[in-house]
Write a protein that holds these residues in place. Structure first.
Motif, PDB file in Angstrom:
ATOM      1  N   GLN A 335      33.082   3.028  26.015  1.00 13.55           N
ATOM      2  CA  GLN A 335      32.817   1.621  25.731  1.00 13.55           C
ATOM      3  C   GLN A 335      31.394   1.329  26.153  1.00 13.55           C
ATOM      4  N   TRP A 336      30.738   0.401  25.460  1.00  7.73           N
ATOM      5  CA  TRP A 336      29.391   0.025  25.839  1.00  7.73           C
ATOM      6  C   TRP A 336      29.138  -1.425  25.444  1.00  7.73           C
ATOM      7  N   GLY A 337      28.010  -1.929  25.866  1.00  5.00           N
ATOM      8  CA  GLY A 337      27.619  -3.286  25.504  1.00  5.00           C
ATOM      9  C   GLY A 337      26.161  -3.347  25.111  1.00  5.00           C
ATOM     10  N   GLY A 338      25.847  -4.244  24.202  1.00  5.62           N
ATOM     11  CA  GLY A 338      24.466  -4.549  23.875  1.00  5.62           C
ATOM     12  C   GLY A 338      24.167  -5.965  24.332  1.00  5.62           C
ATOM     13  N   ILE A 339      22.929  -6.386  24.177  1.00  8.81           N
ATOM     14  CA  ILE A 339      22.534  -7.745  24.545  1.00  8.81           C
ATOM     15  C   ILE A 339      22.050  -8.436  23.283  1.00  8.81           C
ATOM     16  N   VAL A 340      22.735  -9.486  22.887  1.00  8.14           N
ATOM     17  CA  VAL A 340      22.340 -10.199  21.678  1.00  8.14           C
ATOM     18  C   VAL A 340      21.827 -11.587  22.034  1.00  8.14           C
ATOM     19  N   ASP A 341      20.779 -12.009  21.323  1.00  4.47           N
ATOM     20  CA  ASP A 341      20.320 -13.383  21.504  1.00  4.47           C
ATOM     21  C   ASP A 341      20.798 -14.192  20.308  1.00  4.47           C
ATOM     22  N   VAL A 342      21.389 -15.328  20.604  1.00  5.33           N
ATOM     23  CA  VAL A 342      22.083 -16.135  19.603  1.00  5.33           C
ATOM     24  C   VAL A 342      21.416 -17.497  19.478  1.00  5.33           C
ATOM     25  N   CYS A 343      21.089 -17.883  18.248  1.00  8.04           N
ATOM     26  CA  CYS A 343      20.550 -19.214  17.981  1.00  8.04           C
ATOM     27  C   CYS A 343      21.694 -20.206  17.734  1.00  8.04           C
ATOM     28  N   PRO A 344      21.452 -21.479  17.894  1.00  8.19           N
ATOM     29  CA  PRO A 344      22.517 -22.475  17.718  1.00  8.19           C
ATOM     30  C   PRO A 344      23.145 -22.488  16.331  1.00  8.19           C
ATOM     31  N   ASP A 345      22.394 -22.077  15.297  1.00  8.96           N
ATOM     32  CA  ASP A 345      22.947 -22.100  13.941  1.00  8.96           C
ATOM     33  C   ASP A 345      23.335 -20.715  13.437  1.00  8.96           C
ATOM     34  N   ALA A 346      23.390 -19.723  14.345  1.00  2.00           N
ATOM     35  CA  ALA A 346      23.798 -18.358  14.002  1.00  2.00           C
ATOM     36  C   ALA A 346      22.870 -17.716  12.976  1.00  2.00           C
TER      37      ALA A 346
END
Length: 416
Positions: A335-346
């Motif tokens: 299992q692993w994880g990434g780091i995503v940056d999310v804007c308010p409107d996707a």
């Protein structure tokens, strides 16, 4: 008769060729470049490649704090599709899809793009209304998409559970036949080698610690390998975009979250397409190696850690087992994880900033990998011309003050 080779003879032959050129030469930073790209993931490498290939700018440095492909590019579930709802988003992702379709030939590197199709499942009447709306919008925008019912899904995927007695019965789905998956490492290596062959310097283990700004104009960056000057700097640093922006005194409308995935032991081919479900919050495909690649939505908390919570893993596993009870005895390998940056409107930001010569490409949420070539292509033209590419215009950072948002929460699937 075919000649047989022992493992010893193969090892000896491999060690005898010590003088082979490196596929991606190690570079030391020069004092000045025309363009610096911060971030050596897929989007950053693609930007550098298209700057050199299509814009004629080869005096480019890609600075990466770790190693090439060590961030989100190598930490995702590799799904590629362009069936987004809004005109602006579907046009951008379709541009990327068309580049994917010729990418291996263009880069002279097999990125293992496999157009096996993607099903986005519907479990309620409202789901199906949304699916029909999106499919109609796709067709109007020249994106291939059809609506299928649960019977056709069962015919195409015999192992899926279409019983009416489950928590979320499958009523139908949208299907994009041209969608599929690719090899994430191959994408990073392919763009890196192709960009390097065109004269781009790829500088690994070089962390940016500050951005030089003077009288409202970018001058360069400070790194752990020294100062590097440039008149134009493009920031493509995935989950750390807000950290880089802060160095220049900017605040971005993004939040960073862990996004998890896990893979199973290898098995014989049993799932020949990609299945996504927003309601049960999971998606799955089978790689060419035979392992199941499984992912879910983002963790609810903000973090820069490349890991995630056990709660999400448990919830995702339950969702996948509801769709595919046959997987109940399959063992998970890692299992692993990434780091995503999310804007308010996707939707992403592909934009110049109020600092002259400083550009940002960020906020892709979980849509980043599928957009890799298209994102790099339009961002390269935006930097080279100091003017947004036509496809990037709707994704200007100013939309968060003007209110011209592009709401893609539904079509973004399980991500947001």
């Amino acid at each position: 008769m075919q000649k047989k080779y022992s493992w010893y003879s193969l090892l000896k032959a491999g060690l005898a060729n010590q003088d082979w050129d490196k596929a991606i030469p190690s570079s030391k930073p020069k004092s000045k470049y025309d363009v610096i790209i911060i971030g050596g993931g897929g989007h950053g490498l693609a930007t550098a490649y298209y700057l050199a290939k299509e814009c004629g700018i080869t005096n480019v440095a890609v600075v990466e704090k770790g190693y090439i492909g060590g961030g989100n590019t190598g930490r995702n579930t590799t799904i590629i599709r362009s069936n987004y709802l809004r005109d602006e988003a579907s046009s951008l992702y379709e541009h990327s899809m068309r580049l994917w379709e010729g990418l291996s030939e263009d880069l002279n590197f097999n990125v293992m793009f496999s157009q096996r199709g993607v099903y986005n499942l519907g479990h309620t009447l409202q789901d199906m209304r949304d699916i029909e709306r999106r499919v109609n919008a796709n067709v109007l925008n020249g994106v291939d998409a059809v609506v299928v019912d649960h019977k056709e899904i069962k015919e195409q995927i015999p192992i899926i559970n279409t019983s009416k007695n489950v928590r979320y019965p499958i009523m139908g789905a949208s299907f994009q036949a041209r969608a599929g998956v690719a090899r994430h490492d191959g994408v990073a290596w392919g763009f890196a080698r192709a960009a390097s062959n065109l004269g781009v310097d790829i500088i690994q283990n070089c962390e940016v610690i500050d951005i030089e700004v003077e009288e409202g104009r970018v001058k360069g960056v400070k790194t752990t390998q020294g100062d590097i000057m440039a008149d134009r700097v493009g920031c493509v640093s995935a989950g750390h975009s807000s950290v880089i922006a802060r160095m220049a005194g900017l605040r971005l409308p993004v939040e960073s979250h862990p996004l998890q995935a896990f893979v199973s032991e290898a098995m014989k081919p049993i799932l020949h397409t990609v299945v996504m479900s927003n309601a049960v919050h999971g998606y799955v495909s089978q790689s060419d190696k035979g392992d199941l690649v499984i992912g879910a939505g983002i963790d609810g908390y903000n973090s820069y850690a490349q890991r995630g919570s056990a709660k999400i893993v448990e919830h995702c596993a339950a969702a996948i087992l509801e769709l595919f009870p046959i997987f109940s005895r399959v063992r998970m390998n890692r299992q692993w994880g990434g780091i995503v940056d999310v804007c308010p409107d996707a939707c992403p930001v592909i934009s110049p900033t109020k600092i002259e010569g400083l550009y940002f490409n960020c906020g892709w949420g979980t849509g980043g990998f599928k957009a890799t070539p298209g994102s790099g292509n339009v961002f390269a033209h935006t930097i080279a011309q100091d003017k947004q590419h036509d496809l990037a215009v709707p994704f200007h950072i100013d939309r968060f003050t003007t209110g011209a948002l592009i709401d893609e929460h539904g079509a973004a699937g399980v991500a947001h």
